[in-house]
Scaffold this motif. Structure first.
Motif, PDB file in Angstrom:
ATOM      1  N   LYS A 149       0.859  -1.876  -0.072  1.00  0.00           N
ATOM      2  CA  LYS A 149      -0.008   0.011  -0.259  1.00  0.00           C
ATOM      3  C   LYS A 149       0.772   1.068   0.101  1.00  0.00           C
ATOM      4  CE  LYS A 149      -3.491  -2.345   2.840  1.00  0.00           C
ATOM      5  NZ  LYS A 149      -4.210  -2.455   4.554  1.00  0.00           N
ATOM      6  N   LYS A 150       2.116   1.738   0.407  1.00  0.00           N
ATOM      7  CA  LYS A 150       3.354   2.487   0.886  1.00  0.00           C
ATOM      8  C   LYS A 150       4.925   1.449   0.912  1.00  0.00           C
ATOM      9  CE  LYS A 150       4.229   6.604   3.666  1.00  0.00           C
ATOM     10  NZ  LYS A 150       3.343   7.280   5.235  1.00  0.00           N
ATOM     11  N   SER A 151       5.589   2.563  -0.387  1.00  0.00           N
ATOM     12  CA  SER A 151       7.307   2.577  -0.128  1.00  0.00           C
ATOM     13  C   SER A 151       7.398   4.035  -0.568  1.00  0.00           C
ATOM     14  CB  SER A 151       7.048   1.747  -1.287  1.00  0.00           C
ATOM     15  OG  SER A 151       8.830   1.691  -1.282  1.00  0.00           O
ATOM     16  N   SER A 152       7.515   3.759   1.012  1.00  0.00           N
ATOM     17  CA  SER A 152       8.753   5.713   1.129  1.00  0.00           C
ATOM     18  C   SER A 152      10.156   5.587   1.914  1.00  0.00           C
ATOM     19  CB  SER A 152       7.327   6.530   1.987  1.00  0.00           C
ATOM     20  OG  SER A 152       7.737   7.800   1.744  1.00  0.00           O
ATOM     21  N   LEU A 153      11.013   5.982   1.068  1.00  0.00           N
ATOM     22  CA  LEU A 153      12.374   6.738   1.467  1.00  0.00           C
ATOM     23  C   LEU A 153      12.584   7.965   1.824  1.00  0.00           C
ATOM     24  CD1 LEU A 153      15.073   4.699   2.048  1.00  0.00           C
ATOM     25  CD2 LEU A 153      15.197   5.176  -0.767  1.00  0.00           C
ATOM     26  N   SER A 154      12.850   7.665   2.726  1.00  0.00           N
ATOM     27  CA  SER A 154      13.547   8.938   2.730  1.00  0.00           C
ATOM     28  C   SER A 154      14.931   8.681   3.197  1.00  0.00           C
ATOM     29  CB  SER A 154      13.188   9.433   4.709  1.00  0.00           C
ATOM     30  OG  SER A 154      13.545  10.112   4.942  1.00  0.00           O
ATOM     31  N   ILE A 155      16.134   9.628   2.967  1.00  0.00           N
ATOM     32  CA  ILE A 155      17.272   9.420   3.264  1.00  0.00           C
ATOM     33  C   ILE A 155      17.832  11.136   3.418  1.00  0.00           C
ATOM     34  CG2 ILE A 155      19.881   9.993   1.993  1.00  0.00           C
ATOM     35  CD1 ILE A 155      18.944   8.256  -0.498  1.00  0.00           C
ATOM     36  N   THR A 156      18.197  10.153   4.748  1.00  0.00           N
ATOM     37  CA  THR A 156      19.175  11.293   5.798  1.00  0.00           C
ATOM     38  C   THR A 156      20.103  11.571   5.205  1.00  0.00           C
ATOM     39  OG1 THR A 156      18.771   9.566   7.453  1.00  0.00           O
ATOM     40  CG2 THR A 156      17.218  11.023   7.380  1.00  0.00           C
ATOM     41  N   HIS A 157      21.002  11.112   5.532  1.00  0.00           N
ATOM     42  CA  HIS A 157      22.527  11.514   5.556  1.00  0.00           C
ATOM     43  C   HIS A 157      23.004   9.643   4.352  1.00  0.00           C
ATOM     44  CE1 HIS A 157      22.514  12.968   9.097  1.00  0.00           C
ATOM     45  NE2 HIS A 157      21.787  11.846   9.735  1.00  0.00           N
ATOM     46  N   SER A 158      23.868  10.598   3.568  1.00  0.00           N
ATOM     47  CA  SER A 158      25.034  10.051   2.437  1.00  0.00           C
ATOM     48  C   SER A 158      26.612  11.156   2.228  1.00  0.00           C
ATOM     49  CB  SER A 158      23.858  10.063   0.799  1.00  0.00           C
ATOM     50  OG  SER A 158      23.977  11.408   0.306  1.00  0.00           O
ATOM     51  N   ALA A 159      26.827   9.242   1.863  1.00  0.00           N
ATOM     52  CA  ALA A 159      28.383   9.921   1.542  1.00  0.00           C
ATOM     53  C   ALA A 159      28.953   8.980   0.785  1.00  0.00           C
ATOM     54  CB  ALA A 159      29.213  10.436   3.236  1.00  0.00           C
ATOM     55  N   GLY A 160      30.079   9.205   0.110  1.00  0.00           N
ATOM     56  CA  GLY A 160      31.029   8.532  -0.510  1.00  0.00           C
ATOM     57  C   GLY A 160      32.799   9.159  -0.791  1.00  0.00           C
ATOM     58  N   ALA A 161      33.037   8.156  -1.398  1.00  0.00           N
ATOM     59  CA  ALA A 161      34.623   8.021  -1.729  1.00  0.00           C
ATOM     60  C   ALA A 161      35.073   7.123  -2.675  1.00  0.00           C
ATOM     61  CB  ALA A 161      35.198   8.613  -1.270  1.00  0.00           C
ATOM     62  N   GLY A 162      35.659   7.352  -4.007  1.00  0.00           N
ATOM     63  CA  GLY A 162      36.049   6.947  -4.875  1.00  0.00           C
ATOM     64  C   GLY A 162      34.887   5.927  -5.562  1.00  0.00           C
ATOM     65  N   VAL A 177      33.089   3.993  -4.123  1.00  0.00           N
ATOM     66  CA  VAL A 177      31.305   3.554  -3.066  1.00  0.00           C
ATOM     67  C   VAL A 177      31.145   4.550  -1.855  1.00  0.00           C
ATOM     68  CG1 VAL A 177      31.239   2.557  -0.509  1.00  0.00           C
ATOM     69  CG2 VAL A 177      33.320   1.715  -1.972  1.00  0.00           C
ATOM     70  N   ALA A 178      29.549   4.489  -2.125  1.00  0.00           N
ATOM     71  CA  ALA A 178      28.812   5.259  -1.408  1.00  0.00           C
ATOM     72  C   ALA A 178      27.280   4.506  -0.752  1.00  0.00           C
ATOM     73  CB  ALA A 178      27.591   5.521  -2.401  1.00  0.00           C
ATOM     74  N   THR A 179      27.867   5.684   0.664  1.00  0.00           N
ATOM     75  CA  THR A 179      25.869   4.764   1.549  1.00  0.00           C
ATOM     76  C   THR A 179      25.445   5.910   2.072  1.00  0.00           C
ATOM     77  OG1 THR A 179      26.415   3.503   3.859  1.00  0.00           O
ATOM     78  CG2 THR A 179      27.844   5.801   3.499  1.00  0.00           C
ATOM     79  N   ALA A 180      23.749   5.572   1.718  1.00  0.00           N
ATOM     80  CA  ALA A 180      23.125   5.769   2.705  1.00  0.00           C
ATOM     81  C   ALA A 180      22.621   5.643   3.933  1.00  0.00           C
ATOM     82  CB  ALA A 180      22.376   6.431   1.284  1.00  0.00           C
ATOM     83  N   VAL A 181      21.923   6.316   4.505  1.00  0.00           N
ATOM     84  CA  VAL A 181      21.337   6.097   5.545  1.00  0.00           C
ATOM     85  C   VAL A 181      19.903   6.511   5.955  1.00  0.00           C
ATOM     86  CG1 VAL A 181      21.635   6.286   8.613  1.00  0.00           C
ATOM     87  CG2 VAL A 181      23.368   5.587   6.592  1.00  0.00           C
ATOM     88  N   GLY A 182      18.853   6.317   6.032  1.00  0.00           N
ATOM     89  CA  GLY A 182      17.551   6.653   6.725  1.00  0.00           C
ATOM     90  C   GLY A 182      16.286   5.846   7.022  1.00  0.00           C
ATOM     91  N   SER A 183      15.022   6.354   6.797  1.00  0.00           N
ATOM     92  CA  SER A 183      13.883   5.443   7.147  1.00  0.00           C
ATOM     93  C   SER A 183      13.292   5.227   5.647  1.00  0.00           C
ATOM     94  CB  SER A 183      13.864   6.228   7.748  1.00  0.00           C
ATOM     95  OG  SER A 183      12.813   7.607   7.644  1.00  0.00           O
ATOM     96  N   TRP A 184      12.521   3.904   6.018  1.00  0.00           N
ATOM     97  CA  TRP A 184      11.858   3.342   4.276  1.00  0.00           C
ATOM     98  C   TRP A 184      10.555   3.008   5.500  1.00  0.00           C
ATOM     99  CZ3 TRP A 184      14.926   0.051   0.078  1.00  0.00           C
ATOM    100  CH2 TRP A 184      13.508  -0.113  -0.991  1.00  0.00           C
ATOM    101  N   GLU A 185       9.542   4.187   4.953  1.00  0.00           N
ATOM    102  CA  GLU A 185       8.120   3.806   5.562  1.00  0.00           C
ATOM    103  C   GLU A 185       7.190   2.936   4.526  1.00  0.00           C
ATOM    104  OE1 GLU A 185       5.885   6.538   7.592  1.00  0.00           O
ATOM    105  OE2 GLU A 185       7.723   7.589   7.520  1.00  0.00           O
ATOM    106  N   VAL A 186       6.812   1.921   4.784  1.00  0.00           N
ATOM    107  CA  VAL A 186       6.416   0.499   4.293  1.00  0.00           C
ATOM    108  C   VAL A 186       4.672  -0.023   4.602  1.00  0.00           C
ATOM    109  CG1 VAL A 186       8.086  -0.515   2.523  1.00  0.00           C
ATOM    110  CG2 VAL A 186       7.328  -1.960   5.061  1.00  0.00           C
ATOM    111  N   ASP A 187       3.488  -0.192   3.941  1.00  0.00           N
ATOM    112  CA  ASP A 187       2.400  -1.071   4.294  1.00  0.00           C
ATOM    113  C   ASP A 187       2.233  -1.641   3.432  1.00  0.00           C
ATOM    114  OD1 ASP A 187      -0.169  -1.356   5.622  1.00  0.00           O
ATOM    115  OD2 ASP A 187      -0.575   0.738   5.158  1.00  0.00           O
ATOM    116  N   SER A 188       2.402  -2.543   3.930  1.00  0.00           N
ATOM    117  CA  SER A 188       1.813  -4.217   3.179  1.00  0.00           C
ATOM    118  C   SER A 188       0.834  -5.273   3.585  1.00  0.00           C
ATOM    119  CB  SER A 188       3.324  -4.892   2.821  1.00  0.00           C
ATOM    120  OG  SER A 188       3.492  -6.447   4.261  1.00  0.00           O
ATOM    121  N   SER A 189       0.228  -5.085   3.322  1.00  0.00           N
ATOM    122  CA  SER A 189      -1.269  -6.401   3.692  1.00  0.00           C
ATOM    123  C   SER A 189      -0.375  -7.353   4.228  1.00  0.00           C
ATOM    124  CB  SER A 189      -1.389  -6.958   2.245  1.00  0.00           C
ATOM    125  OG  SER A 189      -2.456  -6.361   1.571  1.00  0.00           O
TER     126      SER A 189
END
Length: 143
Positions: free
Chosen positions: A80-93, A95-107
């Motif tokens: 029913k819902k898929s919403s990703l919010s990325i609060t921090h991201s960083a990378g070098a060369g 490689v990259a990393t991202a941190v956040g929250s993912w709101e989902v609503d499934s049956s």
């Protein structure tokens, strides 16, 4: 859930350079929301690839086909819902990393807010998902 990705400051990627990597995560957000998981398999890094699902019981998946099939099975049962919010991201060369929250609503599992950490690698100019950790997000303490 705690994960660790180390990204050196030297040669840090700019927000513009990180955008293709974070855009890939948004494609996953949309794929989950629309039930289109199997077409995203080629965005997963070649082995080693690893996913940690910490809900309700921890599972570690190191096989891309198993991961996409399992997630596809969950999604087709009704998302029913898929919403990703990325609060921090960083990378070098490459490689990259991202941190956040993912709101989902499934049956299948109902509504959830999941802490999410992703590590992506640049493979010949294309960003690919190498690791994904997803688990219940703990309430943050007020200071």
């Amino acid at each position: 859930m705690t994960t660790l990705t180390i990204v050196p400051r030297a040669g840090a990627l700019s927000e513009t350079q990180l955008k293709p990597a974070t855009d890939l995560l948004k494609r996953w957000e949309q794929g989950v929301g629309m039930g289109d998981i199997l077409s995203l398999r080629n965005t997963l890094a070649d082995p080693p690839f690893c996913v940690l699902f910490a809900m309700p019981n921890p599972q570690v998946l190191a096989n891309r086909d198993h991961f996409t099939s399992l997630l596809h099975g969950l999604v087709v049962q009704g998302m029913k819902k898929s919403s990703l919010s990325i609060t921090h991201s960083a990378g070098a060369g490459g490689v990259a990393t991202a941190v956040g929250s993912w709101e989902v609503d499934s049956s299948f599992m109902g509504p959830m807010r999941l802490g999410t950490t992703a590590t992506l690698i640049n493979d010949s100019g294309r960003w690919k998902l190498a690791t994904l950790s997803v688990g219940p997000q703990l309430p943050q303490e007020r200071q």
